[in-house]
Design an enzyme around this catalytic site. Structure first.
Site, PDB file in Angstrom:
ATOM      1  CG  HIS A   1     -54.546  26.745 -86.875  1.00  0.00           C
ATOM      2  ND1 HIS A   1     -54.345  27.006 -85.544  1.00  0.00           N
ATOM      3  CD2 HIS A   1     -55.881  26.588 -87.031  1.00  0.00           C
ATOM      4  CE1 HIS A   1     -55.513  27.019 -84.919  1.00  0.00           C
ATOM      5  NE2 HIS A   1     -56.465  26.763 -85.787  1.00  0.00           N
TER       6      HIS A   1
ATOM      7  CG  ASP B   1     -58.877  26.165 -82.656  1.00  0.00           C
ATOM      8  OD1 ASP B   1     -58.261  26.019 -83.711  1.00  0.00           O
ATOM      9  OD2 ASP B   1     -59.403  27.239 -82.311  1.00  0.00           O
TER      10      ASP B   1
ATOM     11  CG  HIS C   1     -60.577  30.635 -79.441  1.00  0.00           C
ATOM     12  ND1 HIS C   1     -60.504  31.701 -80.286  1.00  0.00           N
ATOM     13  CD2 HIS C   1     -60.058  29.589 -80.119  1.00  0.00           C
ATOM     14  CE1 HIS C   1     -59.974  31.318 -81.449  1.00  0.00           C
ATOM     15  NE2 HIS C   1     -59.702  30.033 -81.354  1.00  0.00           N
TER      16      HIS C   1
ATOM     17  CD  GLU D   1     -57.327  30.080 -87.594  1.00  0.00           C
ATOM     18  OE1 GLU D   1     -58.449  30.386 -88.040  1.00  0.00           O
ATOM     19  OE2 GLU D   1     -57.106  30.014 -86.368  1.00  0.00           O
ATOM     20  CD  GLU D   2     -56.690  30.128 -82.987  1.00  0.00           C
ATOM     21  OE1 GLU D   2     -57.496  31.070 -83.124  1.00  0.00           O
ATOM     22  OE2 GLU D   2     -57.042  28.952 -82.818  1.00  0.00           O
TER      23      GLU D   2
ATOM     24  CD  GLU E   1     -59.596  26.186 -87.547  1.00  0.00           C
ATOM     25  OE1 GLU E   1     -59.639  25.809 -86.357  1.00  0.00           O
ATOM     26  OE2 GLU E   1     -58.805  27.061 -87.948  1.00  0.00           O
TER      27      GLU E   1
END
Ligand code: ZN
Length: 444
Positions: A111, A140, A409, A174-175, A199
């Protein structure tokens, strides 16, 4: 996920009992040499992509990422297109298709979006420290895109074309749960034998070894809407049926229900009700975060909440309605995905084993051979597009084929530079092997 763990053990035993397959060492080592030669180019691509901020709501940044990755796929010889997202959100998905001469139908997914807000590079710039490259989204999932692009570059230089179709798909959402991409990923997944998802893998400095992922929780939301009767709170409160009080009662009496359902988790997270201070509220509603790690667990939770709500109301003449929306299917590698994981483990075992450079015919080591270890990570509570890819039950799907990193994240996201070569080797070697097996009749 006890079931998954026991099937890992079972499959491991089967795999060890089965004879390893023969391979020419010269072939493998040439891929490894090519992977080493490719490392500097991977780092250059990572820097380029990190410098394009592309938070899930940053349409301009995502458009730039889409243009960049589509150009790269085109340069590699793919027929590329922009697939419109099902929710109409720009920039859509980037799709590239390569046609070969073999039988394997394989898709690689990653992604383009990150969780970061615009301007993040001002406080967290791209930088290198020792074995680590830092940057927002570098693990990510820009590392995943880099592994896909550069593994394909290696295979192209080697002249590999032992596949029927090789599809690459990069999505932009995606997130935030892939609202515009999930159905497309599921459909394309069903048209392939194998889907590899990129990922990141947890960093070695955190988890000892790099890994691949065997399952991830599904997410859903359950909503509770209570209808009562509005009335003047001062003059005629007895006429009213207080939806807010009923809602509170229902939330309290359902909050622990998931504990009786294996593989289900429920947290009530939002609520609102009432619009005026002097009115008995006629409507109130609450929403929840639901996670499930077993097929059917979310539906069982929904049924349990419904029956509790109906059998024990507090305020007469109120109606409570419970509904559920599945946001993201769970991912379970299953037997087919486990076979991919075991193949990945065998490929890792070829690394650091000291035998790879020998130009002699030899057997591929088993998954427990000495060499570089690969963790088979049983589960995560984080979501993944692999769940959509696997939802038809048709393809074998494996997750976490991207670079090893940490801090996603969070703060100070990084990748480990010494994971680049193993990851390029893993993908290129695995595709060669899957292509060979597919041409012989069965990709697994
Ligand atoms: Zn991700």
């Amino acid at each position: 996920m006890d079931l998954t763990k026991s099937s890992v053990a079972g499959l491991l035993a089967t795999f060890m009992a089965a004879s390893a397959f023969a391979q020419s060492a010269s072939n493998e080592s040439s891929l490894l040499v090519a992977a080493r030669e490719e490392q500097a180019a991977v780092i250059a691509s990572l820097e380029k992509m990190v410098l394009i901020e592309s938070g899930s709501n940053d349409i301009e940044g995502l458009e730039e990422m889409a243009r960049y990755s589509q150009d790269r796929l085109q340069a590699l010889g793919a027929a590329t297109e922009r697939v419109p997202a099902t929710n109409g959100q720009a920039p859509g998905l980037v799709k590239g298709v390569f046609k070969g001469n073999g039988k394997l139908r394989v898709m690689l997914i990653a992604h383009m979006d990150t969780v970061y807000r615009q301007g993040i590079l001002d406080v967290e710039p791209y930088r290198r420290e020792g074995n680590k490259l830092f940057g927002p989204g570098i693990a990510d999932d820009k590392g995943g895109i880099a592994v896909v692009l550069h593994s394909l570059a290696i295979l192209q230089k080697s002249g590999w074309n032992d596949y029927e179709t090789l599809t690459v798909l990069f999505d932009p959402d995606e997130e935030i749960g892939s609202p515009g991409s999930g159905a497309i990923i599921a459909q394309l997944g069903s048209e392939n034998d194998v889907v590899l998802s990129y990922e990141p893998s947890p960093a070695k400095s955190i988890a000892q070894d790099e890994g691949v992922l065997l399952s991830a929780a599904g997410t859903a939301q359950i909503k509770l809407v209570v209808t009562g009767r509005a009335a003047h709170a001062g003059a005629a409160h007895a006429e009213g049926r207080n939806a807010l009080i009923e809602l509170a009662h229902q939330l309290v009496q359902t909050r622990d229900l998931a504990e009786t359902i294996p593989g289900a988790q429920l947290n009530w997270t939002t609520a609102n009700g009432g619009t005026a201070r002097n009115q008995i509220p006629g409507r109130a509603e609450a929403g929840s975060d639901v996670r499930f790690t077993r097929q059917g667990a979310a539906e069982e939770l929904l049924a349990a909440i419904r029956s509790k709500v109906n059998e024990n109301p507090l305020i007469p003449d109120t109606q409570s309605e419970v509904s559920m929306e599945i946001m993201r299917p769970m991912f379970v590698a299953g037997e087919k995905g486990l076979k991919l994981a075991q193949l990945a483990k065998s490929i890792y075992a070829e690394l650091d084993s000291g035998t790879l450079e020998e130009e002699t015919t030899r057997e591929m080591p088993g998954p427990n051979a000495p060499g570089r270890n690969l963790l088979l990570i049983p589960e995560t509570t984080g979501g993944t597009d692999a769940g959509f890819a696997a939802s038809s039950g048709k393809p074998a799907v494996l997750e976490s084929m991207g670079l090893a990193g940490w801090g996603y994240h969070a703060k100070n996201e990084f990748i480990e530079i010494d994971s680049i070569v193993p990851r390029l080797y893993l993908t290129s070697r695995m595709l060669v092997e899957l292509g060979k097996r597919a041409s012989a009749g069965d990709p697994l």
